[in-house]
Scaffold this active site. Sequence first.
Site, short mmCIF file in Angstrom:
data_model
loop_
_atom_site.label_atom_id
_atom_site.label_comp_id
_atom_site.label_asym_id
_atom_site.label_seq_id
_atom_site.Cartn_x
_atom_site.Cartn_y
_atom_site.Cartn_z
CG ASP A 151 -13.81 -28.86 55.07
OD1 ASP A 151 -13.23 -29.24 55.98
OD2 ASP A 151 -12.84 -28.35 54.14
CG ASP A 198 -9.48 -24.85 63.47
OD1 ASP A 198 -9.32 -24.64 64.38
OD2 ASP A 198 -9.06 -25.79 62.68
CD GLU A 297 -2.62 -26.92 65.47
OE1 GLU A 297 -2.16 -27.84 66.02
OE2 GLU A 297 -4.07 -26.89 65.23
NE ARG A 334 -11.62 -30.07 69.53
CZ ARG A 334 -10.65 -31.04 69.25
NH1 ARG A 334 -9.83 -30.72 68.06
NH2 ARG A 334 -10.87 -32.15 69.23
O1 F6P Z 1 -10.05 -28.36 63.65
C1 F6P Z 1 -10.02 -28.03 65.05
C2 F6P Z 1 -8.87 -28.42 65.70
O2 F6P Z 1 -9.27 -28.05 66.99
C3 F6P Z 1 -7.74 -27.91 64.87
O3 F6P Z 1 -7.47 -26.44 65.20
C4 F6P Z 1 -6.34 -28.56 65.32
O4 F6P Z 1 -5.39 -28.59 64.76
C5 F6P Z 1 -7.12 -30.06 65.53
O5 F6P Z 1 -8.52 -29.82 65.52
C6 F6P Z 1 -6.58 -31.01 66.68
O6 F6P Z 1 -7.24 -32.28 66.26
P1 F6P Z 1 -7.38 -33.43 67.22
O7 F6P Z 1 -8.00 -33.14 68.50
O8 F6P Z 1 -7.78 -34.44 66.68
O9 F6P Z 1 -6.07 -33.46 67.68
#
Ligand code: F6P
Length: 413
Positions: A151, A198, A297, A334
């Site tokens: 977003d 997410d 988390e 991810r």
């Molecule tokens: O928004 C996606 C996400 O994977 C969240 O679930 C997580 O809190 C965050 O990004 C982690 O971000 P980064 O990869 O910057 O640590």
Amino acid sequence: RLKLAVLTSGGDSAGMNAVVRAVVKTAIAKGCEAWVVREGYEGLVRGNAHETPEVRDARAHEDDAGFVRNLRFGDGELLKDGTGDYIGGRTLRNRYIVRVGWDDVRGWFGEGGTLIGTARSVDFRTTEGRQTAAFNMIKEGIDALVVCGGDGSLTGADVFRSEWPQHVAALRSQGKITEEQATAHHHLRIVGLVGSIDNDMSLTDLTIGAPTALHRICESIDNINSTAVSHSRAFVLEVMGRHCGWLALMAGVSCGADFIFIPEHPPSEDDWEDKMCDTIRAHRDVGQRKTIVIVAEGAIDKNLNPIRAEYIKDVLSGRLGLDTRVTTLGHTQRGGAPCAYDRIMPTLQGIEAVEALLEATPDTPSYMIGVRENKITRVPLMEAVAMTRQVATEIAAKNFTKAMSLRDPEFEE
Ligand code: F6P
């Protein structure tokens, strides 16, 4: 002939490459020129300001047959200015806005992450940075953009679009662009697609990458199950989701977790530890040899304090005497190849994005392409962002009110 560019922004998610592939191929099939912007908005700000004369010469011969072969092998070098970035036999040193051809995106739907890179751009948050971005785009003749991100990235896109006429006027008055360029590029066409593991955007049923992340979690839980059963252990699994518990909740349902903690719904009981232990004891009493607790988390307790996996572990071992381990799945959720859904939906959404760009006028809103009840949809991007924020605010207010009234029964909102 419309020149359109696609970029990925924010945290990567599986399916972003399928978006890029679909946008590039659809654009070319519809007679447009397809471009990619590497490293998200950062690439727009950096542009192609420092390209070498050899690259400029090489660009004179670009065509739709494919200029950038094997783009994927160069992206690790991108942010090291002036080094490496040697791609498929041609140097693209310091080039962030790159014309691509049909072959360049071949097979991309099976690749995880985003091959064109993503970055958090500080400069794009400033008006000056966005003006540089506008200049870099106009220089290449691009005034149509597909943004795939969360977003924040989509809001950035809408701000950029609304400021565009001012940027064009300023660039013209500074003599950086010609009158013809200013006239030809008087409005910016923008379309957003939601890439986020997410599943945290309103007005779309699923964000790009969420199904794959969920699969990843399920695979991990399946793996953990076998070792948990072997030792009759308990596992506390921390999954991603800072503000949104969709992954935790759906993983819990998919894998039959014993207990789940999500940010949207903090346990209101003073004694959630008792409730969790009672539930798990009951499951053990009917013969279950393993225990799975999933904690997002961003999970919080009734006082809005974080619920940590390590704390849950201590409760399970202390009160129930269970041999307990914590596993934080982290970025394994991810990465990796997209599942089938994260290839199909981004492809359909990418096609729709190009169609929306072709139909865009200065009066149409910037659209977000989503999916609702299995149909690809267009909704005004800012409507979706506003609703997402409203839902988040309502949840935060509800949790706050709950926390305050637990502390003080007289508390009124
Ligand atoms: O928004 C996606 C996400 O994977 C969240 O679930 C997580 O809190 C965050 O990004 C982690 O971000 P980064 O990869 O910057 O640590």
